[in-house]
Design a protein around this motif. Structure first.
Motif, PDB file in Angstrom:
ATOM      1  N   PRO A  24     -64.469 -72.187 -21.786  1.00  0.00           N
ATOM      2  CA  PRO A  24     -63.842 -71.520 -22.935  1.00  0.00           C
ATOM      3  C   PRO A  24     -62.356 -71.268 -22.703  1.00  0.00           C
ATOM      4  O   PRO A  24     -61.927 -70.994 -21.584  1.00  0.00           O
ATOM      5  N   VAL A  25     -61.599 -71.374 -23.775  1.00  0.00           N
ATOM      6  CA  VAL A  25     -60.154 -71.137 -23.718  1.00  0.00           C
ATOM      7  C   VAL A  25     -59.881 -69.746 -23.154  1.00  0.00           C
ATOM      8  O   VAL A  25     -58.941 -69.550 -22.387  1.00  0.00           O
ATOM      9  N   ALA A  26     -60.724 -68.784 -23.485  1.00  0.00           N
ATOM     10  CA  ALA A  26     -60.531 -67.406 -23.039  1.00  0.00           C
ATOM     11  C   ALA A  26     -60.808 -67.211 -21.556  1.00  0.00           C
ATOM     12  O   ALA A  26     -60.483 -66.161 -20.999  1.00  0.00           O
ATOM     13  N   SER A  27     -61.368 -68.210 -20.884  1.00  0.00           N
ATOM     14  CA  SER A  27     -61.720 -68.033 -19.471  1.00  0.00           C
ATOM     15  C   SER A  27     -60.530 -68.233 -18.537  1.00  0.00           C
ATOM     16  O   SER A  27     -60.653 -68.045 -17.347  1.00  0.00           O
ATOM     17  N   GLY A  28     -59.392 -68.604 -19.082  1.00  0.00           N
ATOM     18  CA  GLY A  28     -58.202 -68.815 -18.267  1.00  0.00           C
ATOM     19  C   GLY A  28     -57.564 -70.137 -18.624  1.00  0.00           C
ATOM     20  O   GLY A  28     -58.043 -70.838 -19.513  1.00  0.00           O
ATOM     21  N   PRO A  29     -56.478 -70.478 -17.953  1.00  0.00           N
ATOM     22  CA  PRO A  29     -55.808 -71.740 -18.258  1.00  0.00           C
ATOM     23  C   PRO A  29     -56.764 -72.928 -18.129  1.00  0.00           C
ATOM     24  O   PRO A  29     -57.552 -72.999 -17.192  1.00  0.00           O
ATOM     25  N   ILE A  30     -56.706 -73.816 -19.110  1.00  0.00           N
ATOM     26  CA  ILE A  30     -57.578 -74.993 -19.078  1.00  0.00           C
ATOM     27  C   ILE A  30     -56.763 -76.231 -18.742  1.00  0.00           C
ATOM     28  O   ILE A  30     -55.533 -76.235 -18.846  1.00  0.00           O
ATOM     29  N   SER A  31     -57.458 -77.270 -18.372  1.00  0.00           N
ATOM     30  CA  SER A  31     -56.792 -78.512 -17.984  1.00  0.00           C
ATOM     31  C   SER A  31     -56.214 -79.211 -19.210  1.00  0.00           C
ATOM     32  O   SER A  31     -56.599 -78.938 -20.353  1.00  0.00           O
ATOM     33  N   ASP A  32     -55.299 -80.137 -18.966  1.00  0.00           N
ATOM     34  CA  ASP A  32     -54.729 -80.934 -20.048  1.00  0.00           C
ATOM     35  C   ASP A  32     -55.811 -81.719 -20.777  1.00  0.00           C
ATOM     36  O   ASP A  32     -55.799 -81.815 -21.999  1.00  0.00           O
ATOM     37  N   ALA A  33     -56.753 -82.263 -20.029  1.00  0.00           N
ATOM     38  CA  ALA A  33     -57.829 -83.070 -20.638  1.00  0.00           C
ATOM     39  C   ALA A  33     -58.706 -82.208 -21.547  1.00  0.00           C
ATOM     40  O   ALA A  33     -59.058 -82.623 -22.653  1.00  0.00           O
ATOM     41  N   ASP A  34     -59.057 -81.010 -21.096  1.00  0.00           N
ATOM     42  CA  ASP A  34     -59.872 -80.120 -21.915  1.00  0.00           C
ATOM     43  C   ASP A  34     -59.107 -79.659 -23.152  1.00  0.00           C
ATOM     44  O   ASP A  34     -59.666 -79.583 -24.253  1.00  0.00           O
ATOM     45  N   ALA A  35     -57.832 -79.358 -22.980  1.00  0.00           N
ATOM     46  CA  ALA A  35     -57.004 -78.944 -24.115  1.00  0.00           C
ATOM     47  C   ALA A  35     -56.923 -80.057 -25.152  1.00  0.00           C
ATOM     48  O   ALA A  35     -57.012 -79.806 -26.360  1.00  0.00           O
ATOM     49  N   LEU A  36     -56.775 -81.299 -24.699  1.00  0.00           N
ATOM     50  CA  LEU A  36     -56.721 -82.436 -25.612  1.00  0.00           C
ATOM     51  C   LEU A  36     -58.043 -82.607 -26.346  1.00  0.00           C
ATOM     52  O   LEU A  36     -58.075 -82.830 -27.557  1.00  0.00           O
ATOM     53  N   GLU A  37     -59.138 -82.467 -25.633  1.00  0.00           N
ATOM     54  CA  GLU A  37     -60.461 -82.621 -26.235  1.00  0.00           C
ATOM     55  C   GLU A  37     -60.671 -81.598 -27.353  1.00  0.00           C
ATOM     56  O   GLU A  37     -61.159 -81.934 -28.434  1.00  0.00           O
ATOM     57  N   ILE A  38     -60.295 -80.361 -27.120  1.00  0.00           N
ATOM     58  CA  ILE A  38     -60.422 -79.321 -28.140  1.00  0.00           C
ATOM     59  C   ILE A  38     -59.456 -79.590 -29.289  1.00  0.00           C
ATOM     60  O   ILE A  38     -59.827 -79.507 -30.465  1.00  0.00           O
ATOM     61  N   ALA A  39     -58.218 -79.933 -28.973  1.00  0.00           N
ATOM     62  CA  ALA A  39     -57.203 -80.156 -30.003  1.00  0.00           C
ATOM     63  C   ALA A  39     -57.579 -81.293 -30.947  1.00  0.00           C
ATOM     64  O   ALA A  39     -57.371 -81.198 -32.163  1.00  0.00           O
ATOM     65  N   LEU A  40     -58.142 -82.371 -30.419  1.00  0.00           N
ATOM     66  CA  LEU A  40     -58.510 -83.494 -31.280  1.00  0.00           C
ATOM     67  C   LEU A  40     -59.617 -83.105 -32.259  1.00  0.00           C
ATOM     68  O   LEU A  40     -59.615 -83.541 -33.412  1.00  0.00           O
ATOM     69  N   ARG A  41     -60.541 -82.288 -31.828  1.00  0.00           N
ATOM     70  CA  ARG A  41     -61.597 -81.841 -32.735  1.00  0.00           C
ATOM     71  C   ARG A  41     -61.046 -80.869 -33.781  1.00  0.00           C
ATOM     72  O   ARG A  41     -61.409 -80.933 -34.953  1.00  0.00           O
ATOM     73  N   LEU A  42     -60.168 -79.991 -33.350  1.00  0.00           N
ATOM     74  CA  LEU A  42     -59.546 -79.078 -34.312  1.00  0.00           C
ATOM     75  C   LEU A  42     -58.683 -79.845 -35.311  1.00  0.00           C
ATOM     76  O   LEU A  42     -58.644 -79.502 -36.493  1.00  0.00           O
ATOM     77  N   LYS A  43     -58.022 -80.883 -34.836  1.00  0.00           N
ATOM     78  CA  LYS A  43     -57.206 -81.711 -35.725  1.00  0.00           C
ATOM     79  C   LYS A  43     -58.077 -82.343 -36.811  1.00  0.00           C
ATOM     80  O   LYS A  43     -57.668 -82.448 -37.961  1.00  0.00           O
TER      81      LYS A  43
END
Length: 125
Positions: A24-43
């Motif tokens: 989860p985003v709230a669990s602390g800084p996430i990796s670039d790959a995880d951030a991209l995975e979430i961002a693409l779905r939100l997009k």
């Protein structure tokens, strides 16, 4: 962010057929790959027509599965609805199946649940 011709930089293609599976985003800084995975779905959800499609699929009286009448219901052209469904399918949020002459579309609730959990682990408890 912008490339030579004033066009936005394209995001890399990743396999989004499985639900998002990262901390989860709230669990602390996430990796670039995880951030991209979430961002693409939100997009994929960052469009009013796509939000309406998801809402319609959730509220359909046929158990979340509907056939090709989406264009008429949304008062849009078939090609516009097809484009938006393609984006939702690429993000792994919708599944479409051809049965005879008809296409049936349904939400992948586990994909949306996983996205909610990635954003806020306490949102759905």
């Amino acid at each position: 962010m912008w490339q030579n011709g004033g066009m936005p930089k394209a995001l890399p293609a990743i396999d989004m057929s499985a639900p998002v599976c990262c901390a989860p985003v709230a669990s602390g800084p996430i990796s670039d790959a995880d951030a991209l995975e979430i961002a693409l779905r939100l997009k994929a959800l960052a469009d009013p027509v796509r939000v309406k499609i998801v809402s319609y699929l959730f509220s359909s009286t046929t158990g979340g599965e509907i056939s090709g009448d989406l264009a008429a219901v949304l008062d849009l052209s078939e090609s516009t609805v097809s484009h938006h469904l393609t984006q939702l399918r690429k993000a792994g949020l919708v599944v479409s199946d051809r049965r005879g002459m008809n296409m049936f579309h349904r939400i992948r609730p586990e994909a949306l649940q996983a996205l909610c959990t990635a954003l806020d682990p306490n949102c759905c408890t």
